[in-house]
Design a protein around this motif. Structure first.
Motif, PDB file in Angstrom:
ATOM      1  N   ASP A   1     -10.983  15.713  11.058  1.00  0.00           N
ATOM      2  CA  ASP A   1     -10.982  16.941  11.847  1.00  0.00           C
ATOM      3  C   ASP A   1      -9.812  16.839  12.829  1.00  0.00           C
ATOM      4  O   ASP A   1      -9.861  16.056  13.774  1.00  0.00           O
ATOM      5  CB  ASP A   1     -12.318  17.056  12.578  1.00  0.00           C
ATOM      6  N   ALA A   2      -8.755  17.603  12.580  1.00  0.00           N
ATOM      7  CA  ALA A   2      -7.522  17.436  13.373  1.00  0.00           C
ATOM      8  C   ALA A   2      -7.373  18.519  14.450  1.00  0.00           C
ATOM      9  O   ALA A   2      -6.268  18.762  14.948  1.00  0.00           O
ATOM     10  CB  ALA A   2      -6.310  17.418  12.445  1.00  0.00           C
ATOM     11  N   ARG A   3      -8.516  19.145  14.821  1.00  0.00           N
ATOM     12  CA  ARG A   3      -8.447  20.122  15.918  1.00  0.00           C
ATOM     13  C   ARG A   3      -8.353  19.411  17.256  1.00  0.00           C
ATOM     14  O   ARG A   3      -7.922  19.977  18.248  1.00  0.00           O
ATOM     15  CB  ARG A   3      -9.722  20.992  15.936  1.00  0.00           C
ATOM     16  N   GLY A   4      -8.803  18.152  17.276  1.00  0.00           N
ATOM     17  CA  GLY A   4      -8.866  17.402  18.533  1.00  0.00           C
ATOM     18  C   GLY A   4      -7.505  16.944  19.021  1.00  0.00           C
ATOM     19  O   GLY A   4      -6.468  17.353  18.494  1.00  0.00           O
ATOM     20  N   SER A   5      -7.530  16.068  20.028  1.00  0.00           N
ATOM     21  CA  SER A   5      -6.269  15.598  20.620  1.00  0.00           C
ATOM     22  C   SER A   5      -5.583  14.628  19.661  1.00  0.00           C
ATOM     23  O   SER A   5      -6.204  14.078  18.741  1.00  0.00           O
ATOM     24  CB  SER A   5      -6.559  14.875  21.935  1.00  0.00           C
ATOM     25  N   VAL A   6      -4.279  14.410  19.904  1.00  0.00           N
ATOM     26  CA  VAL A   6      -3.496  13.455  19.109  1.00  0.00           C
ATOM     27  C   VAL A   6      -4.192  12.093  19.130  1.00  0.00           C
ATOM     28  O   VAL A   6      -4.312  11.418  18.100  1.00  0.00           O
ATOM     29  CB  VAL A   6      -2.065  13.342  19.706  1.00  0.00           C
ATOM     30  N   GLU A   7      -4.676  11.687  20.324  1.00  0.00           N
ATOM     31  CA  GLU A   7      -5.296  10.356  20.473  1.00  0.00           C
ATOM     32  C   GLU A   7      -6.577  10.252  19.644  1.00  0.00           C
ATOM     33  O   GLU A   7      -6.826   9.218  19.021  1.00  0.00           O
ATOM     34  CB  GLU A   7      -5.639  10.053  21.944  1.00  0.00           C
ATOM     35  N   GLU A   8      -7.368  11.321  19.637  1.00  0.00           N
ATOM     36  CA  GLU A   8      -8.615  11.278  18.851  1.00  0.00           C
ATOM     37  C   GLU A   8      -8.298  11.072  17.365  1.00  0.00           C
ATOM     38  O   GLU A   8      -8.935  10.258  16.692  1.00  0.00           O
ATOM     39  CB  GLU A   8      -9.404  12.583  19.029  1.00  0.00           C
ATOM     40  N   VAL A   9      -7.309  11.803  16.887  1.00  0.00           N
ATOM     41  CA  VAL A   9      -6.964  11.700  15.465  1.00  0.00           C
ATOM     42  C   VAL A   9      -6.401  10.301  15.170  1.00  0.00           C
ATOM     43  O   VAL A   9      -6.782   9.657  14.180  1.00  0.00           O
ATOM     44  CB  VAL A   9      -5.970  12.814  15.055  1.00  0.00           C
ATOM     45  N   SER A  10      -5.525   9.796  16.042  1.00  0.00           N
ATOM     46  CA  SER A  10      -4.939   8.457  15.839  1.00  0.00           C
ATOM     47  C   SER A  10      -6.015   7.389  15.797  1.00  0.00           C
ATOM     48  O   SER A  10      -5.955   6.471  14.982  1.00  0.00           O
ATOM     49  CB  SER A  10      -3.994   8.056  16.973  1.00  0.00           C
TER      50      SER A  10
ATOM     51  N   TYR B   1       0.824  -1.210   0.000  1.00  0.00           N
ATOM     52  CA  TYR B   1       0.000   0.000   0.000  1.00  0.00           C
ATOM     53  C   TYR B   1       0.857   1.258   0.000  1.00  0.00           C
ATOM     54  O   TYR B   1       1.943   1.296   0.588  1.00  0.00           O
ATOM     55  CB  TYR B   1      -0.901   0.039   1.242  1.00  0.00           C
ATOM     56  N   PHE B   2       0.296   2.259  -0.641  1.00  0.00           N
ATOM     57  CA  PHE B   2       0.920   3.572  -0.711  1.00  0.00           C
ATOM     58  C   PHE B   2      -0.024   4.535   0.023  1.00  0.00           C
ATOM     59  O   PHE B   2      -1.183   4.690  -0.372  1.00  0.00           O
ATOM     60  CB  PHE B   2       1.081   3.938  -2.193  1.00  0.00           C
ATOM     61  N   LEU B   3       0.471   5.133   1.118  1.00  0.00           N
ATOM     62  CA  LEU B   3      -0.353   6.041   1.920  1.00  0.00           C
ATOM     63  C   LEU B   3       0.286   7.428   1.946  1.00  0.00           C
ATOM     64  O   LEU B   3       1.517   7.541   1.958  1.00  0.00           O
ATOM     65  CB  LEU B   3      -0.453   5.535   3.372  1.00  0.00           C
ATOM     66  N   SER B   4      -0.525   8.460   1.991  1.00  0.00           N
ATOM     67  CA  SER B   4       0.054   9.799   2.165  1.00  0.00           C
ATOM     68  C   SER B   4      -0.719  10.569   3.226  1.00  0.00           C
ATOM     69  O   SER B   4      -1.889  10.276   3.486  1.00  0.00           O
ATOM     70  CB  SER B   4       0.065  10.572   0.837  1.00  0.00           C
ATOM     71  N   LEU B   5      -0.010  11.529   3.834  1.00  0.00           N
ATOM     72  CA  LEU B   5      -0.660  12.425   4.800  1.00  0.00           C
ATOM     73  C   LEU B   5      -0.542  13.848   4.302  1.00  0.00           C
ATOM     74  O   LEU B   5       0.502  14.240   3.762  1.00  0.00           O
ATOM     75  CB  LEU B   5      -0.029  12.306   6.192  1.00  0.00           C
ATOM     76  N   GLU B   6      -1.603  14.592   4.484  1.00  0.00           N
ATOM     77  CA  GLU B   6      -1.641  15.962   3.977  1.00  0.00           C
ATOM     78  C   GLU B   6      -2.213  16.898   5.033  1.00  0.00           C
ATOM     79  O   GLU B   6      -2.963  16.474   5.919  1.00  0.00           O
ATOM     80  CB  GLU B   6      -2.539  16.028   2.736  1.00  0.00           C
ATOM     81  N   GLY B   7      -1.877  18.158   4.907  1.00  0.00           N
ATOM     82  CA  GLY B   7      -2.429  19.170   5.801  1.00  0.00           C
ATOM     83  C   GLY B   7      -1.519  20.386   5.834  1.00  0.00           C
ATOM     84  O   GLY B   7      -0.359  20.313   5.428  1.00  0.00           O
ATOM     85  N   ILE B   8      -2.047  21.482   6.316  1.00  0.00           N
ATOM     86  CA  ILE B   8      -1.234  22.696   6.407  1.00  0.00           C
ATOM     87  C   ILE B   8      -0.295  22.594   7.606  1.00  0.00           C
ATOM     88  O   ILE B   8      -0.411  21.648   8.411  1.00  0.00           O
ATOM     89  CB  ILE B   8      -2.105  23.982   6.490  1.00  0.00           C
ATOM     90  N   GLU B   9       0.607  23.543   7.745  1.00  0.00           N
ATOM     91  CA  GLU B   9       1.555  23.564   8.853  1.00  0.00           C
ATOM     92  C   GLU B   9       0.822  23.446  10.186  1.00  0.00           C
ATOM     93  O   GLU B   9      -0.184  24.134  10.396  1.00  0.00           O
ATOM     94  CB  GLU B   9       2.383  24.855   8.833  1.00  0.00           C
ATOM     95  N   GLY B  10       1.326  22.582  11.054  1.00  0.00           N
ATOM     96  CA  GLY B  10       0.721  22.447  12.377  1.00  0.00           C
ATOM     97  C   GLY B  10      -0.453  21.475  12.430  1.00  0.00           C
ATOM     98  O   GLY B  10      -1.115  21.354  13.454  1.00  0.00           O
ATOM     99  N   SER B  11      -0.699  20.760  11.336  1.00  0.00           N
ATOM    100  CA  SER B  11      -1.850  19.844  11.339  1.00  0.00           C
ATOM    101  C   SER B  11      -1.549  18.540  12.064  1.00  0.00           C
ATOM    102  O   SER B  11      -2.467  17.761  12.337  1.00  0.00           O
ATOM    103  CB  SER B  11      -2.332  19.575   9.905  1.00  0.00           C
ATOM    104  N   GLY B  12      -0.287  18.283  12.359  1.00  0.00           N
ATOM    105  CA  GLY B  12       0.068  17.102  13.169  1.00  0.00           C
ATOM    106  C   GLY B  12       0.462  15.886  12.347  1.00  0.00           C
ATOM    107  O   GLY B  12       0.410  14.756  12.840  1.00  0.00           O
TER     108      GLY B  12
END
Ligand code: TYD
Length: 224
Positions: free
Chosen positions: A203-212, A21-32
């Motif tokens: 929605d990446a405003r939440g905690s690290v754990e929520e996003v994970s 699999y090929f996965l990517s992560l995207e987001g603006i600066e500070g998105s985690g």
């Protein structure tokens, strides 16, 4: 416009080695992104996959030199020059690292930024247009799309706050103003609509754990 973008999508393919699999992560600066990439590596290794994590621009000797050339540029680059530099770094990364790695079974590449960064930054914020970027990108080996992209969505204010907390010196893109960031968010959101099968908006405003947890639940659905 939407029709011509749909048509351009047909030039793109995903790698086909079974169980790779090929996965990517995207987001603006500070998105985690970096934090979530470390988390993803762990869960995928636990599942028995070989994992290669890379970042863009860079990841090869040539790409790292291009990274310096772009991010340390003291003069504003023409958007088309900027775009070509990112694509040059990417083509080399695909050739040297991504594609050979994905030829092996049970292998996963995790990439910190890929085509959607170019679409949001150069296509939308630098105003080259999605069509131009997708046309430049449609040629082998750049016509490869990830199987899954996690877009970590945060508003401008959260990005600002997190960047200020880090307190690092701002680079070429980080010193851009609010308008530019708002364009990036618009660009990403539009791409999430165009590539709705591939891009999962979180929605990446939440905690690290929520996003994970959200990412892990999605991974469980399509990677066994
Ligand atoms: P980096 O320090 O890696 O940013 P981050 O930690 O936020 O991922 O710098 C990469 C910068 O390059 C980032 O501001 C986004 C930008 N970029 C583009 O403008 N177009 C692209 O195609 C890519 C891959 C990155």
């Amino acid at each position: 416009m939407q029709n011509s973008l749909q048509h351009l999508k047909s030039f793109y393919i995903t790698p086909e080695t079974p169980e790779s699999y090929f996965l990517s992560l995207e987001g603006i600066e500070g998105s985690g992104k970096s934090t979530q990439i470390k988390f993803l590596e762990k869960i995928l290794i636990k599942k028995g996959y070989r994992v290669l994590s890379l970042r863009e621009p860079g990841g090869t000797e040539f790409g790292e030199r291009l990274r310096e050339a772009i991010l340390k540029s003291s003069t504003p680059l023409h958007p088309l020059a900027e775009c070509h530099l990112f694509l040059a770094s990417r083509a080399q990364l695909l050739k040297e690292k991504i594609l050979p790695f994905l030829l092996q079974p049970k292998s996963i590449v995790i990439l910190d930024r890929y085509i959607d960064s170019t679409l949001a930054y150069q296509g939308q914020a630098r105003k080259l247009g999605f069509k131009t970027v997708l046309e430049l990108h449609q040629h082998n080996p750049l016509n490869i799309l990830p199987h899954r992209t996690f877009y970590l969505d945060i508003p401008l204010e959260v990005s600002w706050e997190r960047q200020n907390l880090r307190g690092q010196e701002k680079d070429y893109f980080e010193s851009e103003k609010a308008d530019f960031y708002n364009e990036l968010i618009t660009g990403y959101q539009q791409m999430a609509g165009l590539f709705s099968d591939r891009i999962l908006t979180i929605d990446a405003r939440g905690s690290v754990e929520e996003v994970s947890t959200y990412i892990e639940q999605d991974i469980e659905r399509f990677i066994k």
